[in-house]
Design an enzyme around this catalytic site. Sequence first.
Site, short mmCIF file in Angstrom:
data_model
loop_
_atom_site.label_atom_id
_atom_site.label_comp_id
_atom_site.label_asym_id
_atom_site.label_seq_id
_atom_site.Cartn_x
_atom_site.Cartn_y
_atom_site.Cartn_z
N ILE A 95 0.85 -1.18 0.00
CA ILE A 95 0.00 0.00 0.00
C ILE A 95 0.89 1.24 0.00
O ILE A 95 1.79 1.36 0.84
CB ILE A 95 -0.91 0.01 1.24
CG1 ILE A 95 -1.81 -1.24 1.27
CG2 ILE A 95 -1.76 1.27 1.30
CD1 ILE A 95 -2.55 -1.45 2.58
N SER A 96 0.67 2.17 -0.95
CA SER A 96 1.40 3.43 -1.03
C SER A 96 2.91 3.16 -1.19
O SER A 96 3.33 2.63 -2.21
CB SER A 96 1.09 4.29 0.19
OG SER A 96 1.62 5.59 0.04
N SER A 97 3.72 3.51 -0.20
CA SER A 97 5.15 3.20 -0.29
C SER A 97 5.36 1.71 -0.52
O SER A 97 6.25 1.30 -1.26
CB SER A 97 5.86 3.65 0.99
OG SER A 97 7.23 3.34 0.94
#
Length: 443
Positions: A169-171
């Site tokens: 998720i994200s990074s």
Amino acid sequence: MSATPHPTTRRRPLRSLLLALVAALLPLLAATVLTTPAAAAGEPARARAVSAAALTEVTNFGTNPSNLRMYLYVPESVTPKPAVVVAVHWCTGSGPDMYNGTEYDTLADRYGFIVLYPSVTRSSKCFDVSSPQALRRGGGSDPVGIKSMIDWVTRTYDADTRRVFATGISSGAMMTNVLLGDYPDVFAAGAAFSGVPFGCFATTDGSEWNSACSGGTITRTAKEWGDLARGAYPGYSGPRPRMQIWHGTQDDVLRYPNFGEQIKQWTNVQGVGQTPTTTDTPQSGWIRTRYGGTGDRAPVEAVSLQGVGHNLYAQGMAPHVLAFFGLDDSGPAPQPQPGACKVTASVNAWNTGLTASVTLTNTGTTTVNGWTLGFTLPAGQAVTGGWGATYTPSSGSVTATNVSYNGTIAPGASVSIGYQAGHGGNSAAPAAFTLNGTACATG
């Protein structure tokens, strides 16, 4: 990325109590469990494994240049030769946060796979997806540490090295893209929630943040993106991992154009076209497109969430990830077999040109309905014309897509295609081929 939002932690009263108890006992157990001497010859590897059904930190797992921490969840009942899912957290998060904020552990309880949660220790709590070291195989930084964790798990649990997956998720989504580029021979597939393409966040000044990429202003051709991913492991010609991409149209942290750029990259890496083979809406506000295939395990799958921002991950999405990975049943998932297709190729060359004849045979047990044949032309070659397929682009990593009269190949049947090309001295035939993203036997 300190402002990156993260999932809401779900409540687990019983688990929290158990974790508190485990945390209190860990100092006493450290000298006897995680630092136990190597097992005697013939002792099962699982005698050295961590406690079941509890998130446990593992230390001394191998080469770890960026001082990552490793957390592991092993269900009470593990399938023989279990699959491994690497679940990668967001900025400001941690491995335990990813454990608490997603449902991969409860799904592991149901399906018998192992979940690995890498955890960043640098102050930003962001994964390194930007340094030159992180963007090449074995170059150092976080990907090397994560690879060491995977090696520890596969050794300790005799895990199936053909069924190692990454999701984030994200990074963590950006790291998922990086891991699949750096280690295409390790991962079978990935699922990225709110990420960017491999190499998009690259910097050379030591900065962890790339505003042009996060703002969605970096655009490249599919081949340029594909070359970036392939360049992480020069010379590798084996199968490439499949990719599932999730993105919200209102993402204000890693903006929505990164969704389309990831589709470009991974369709090119897979050798499939950028025109969806299917489009549907599995839930209200979701638009799902599949590329190079029509089922749950297409080479590339992309889910666009209308009106949703950066914090898009929600309970109920992980089962869609498992369906894409092929882990949503009680036993080992059927895997694409290299012998499902066979390609023979011959070349008739002259001074600066050549004609190539290619025969594609379906050696599997099911009919192929619609196909793309991927291959890489030797340096200096460029397609000038062809028959039996549509060829794009003319050089480099080429995709040959069926025409109207030969899109169906029954088991045991073959189709013949061919092309003319100019060359600069190297008139060899392509060395490897993929059918709808699956490697074919040659010869």
